[in-house]
Design an enzyme around this catalytic site. Sequence first.
Site, mmCIF file in Angstrom:
data_model
loop_
_atom_site.group_PDB
_atom_site.id
_atom_site.type_symbol
_atom_site.label_atom_id
_atom_site.label_comp_id
_atom_site.label_asym_id
_atom_site.label_seq_id
_atom_site.Cartn_x
_atom_site.Cartn_y
_atom_site.Cartn_z
ATOM 1 N N HIS A 186 28.063 47.857 42.431
ATOM 2 C CA HIS A 186 28.621 46.793 43.270
ATOM 3 C C HIS A 186 28.554 47.249 44.713
ATOM 4 O O HIS A 186 28.892 48.389 45.040
ATOM 5 C CB HIS A 186 30.052 46.455 42.868
ATOM 6 C CG HIS A 186 30.939 47.635 42.655
ATOM 7 N ND1 HIS A 186 30.913 48.378 41.485
ATOM 8 C CD2 HIS A 186 31.863 48.219 43.456
ATOM 9 C CE1 HIS A 186 31.791 49.356 41.584
ATOM 10 N NE2 HIS A 186 32.378 49.293 42.772
ATOM 11 N N ASP A 215 37.360 41.233 46.100
ATOM 12 C CA ASP A 215 37.934 42.419 45.466
ATOM 13 C C ASP A 215 39.408 42.147 45.143
ATOM 14 O O ASP A 215 40.135 41.549 45.936
ATOM 15 C CB ASP A 215 37.804 43.619 46.419
ATOM 16 C CG ASP A 215 38.049 44.944 45.719
ATOM 17 O OD1 ASP A 215 37.097 45.719 45.596
ATOM 18 O OD2 ASP A 215 39.192 45.191 45.307
HETATM 19 P P1 DGP Z 1 34.692 51.305 43.261
HETATM 20 O O1 DGP Z 1 35.874 52.170 43.533
HETATM 21 O O2 DGP Z 1 33.582 51.470 44.287
HETATM 22 O O3 DGP Z 1 34.178 51.429 41.830
HETATM 23 O O4 DGP Z 1 35.213 49.819 43.454
HETATM 24 C C1 DGP Z 1 35.747 49.050 42.424
HETATM 25 C C2 DGP Z 1 36.463 47.903 43.058
HETATM 26 O O5 DGP Z 1 36.624 46.883 42.091
HETATM 27 C C3 DGP Z 1 37.857 48.226 43.575
HETATM 28 O O6 DGP Z 1 37.885 48.013 44.983
HETATM 29 C C4 DGP Z 1 38.784 47.260 42.853
HETATM 30 C C5 DGP Z 1 37.841 46.238 42.289
HETATM 31 N N1 DGP Z 1 38.210 45.707 40.993
HETATM 32 C C6 DGP Z 1 38.515 46.401 39.873
HETATM 33 N N2 DGP Z 1 38.746 45.578 38.847
HETATM 34 C C7 DGP Z 1 38.570 44.318 39.326
HETATM 35 C C8 DGP Z 1 38.677 43.025 38.751
HETATM 36 O O7 DGP Z 1 38.964 42.844 37.566
HETATM 37 N N3 DGP Z 1 38.434 41.970 39.574
HETATM 38 C C9 DGP Z 1 38.112 42.120 40.888
HETATM 39 N N4 DGP Z 1 37.896 41.024 41.595
HETATM 40 N N5 DGP Z 1 37.990 43.324 41.462
HETATM 41 C C10 DGP Z 1 38.229 44.404 40.696
#
Ligand code: DGP
Length: 115
Positions: A101, A31
Amino acid sequence: MSEDCIFCKIASGDIPGDIVYEDEHVVAFRDLNPQAPTHVLVIPREHISTINDLEENHAELVGRLYLAAKQVAEAEGIAERGYRTVMNCNAEAGQTVYHIHLHVLGGRPMGWPPG
Ligand code: DGP
């Protein structure tokens, strides 16, 4: 593949992700904004927006998300201590990326109930 989905682009390799596990069906990557020492997201390669969009034919794929989570937890050394898996659905639960996810969080004690 959804053209404007950031997680589809990570799964396809179009944009970089810190990938810790992948197979034919699922991809797991760290994340961007970790909430615990281990914070990995496990996604299906198939674009599915929310839990509400799951169909009967996704049953095996959802199982594969958990099998990947188990592998990640073992690789991260948190399997025995314990870890949490969370999948948020829609705005009130805090979903911000609309490609399902499974969060895998561990490496610190977890409170309950979640916020
Ligand atoms: P949610 O709030 O359950 O939809 O979680 C989305 C998660 O995704 C949040 O913890 C941050 C992560 N996230 C958002 N954009 C990106 C990205 O571009 N790359 C990665 N690795 N994580 C991301």
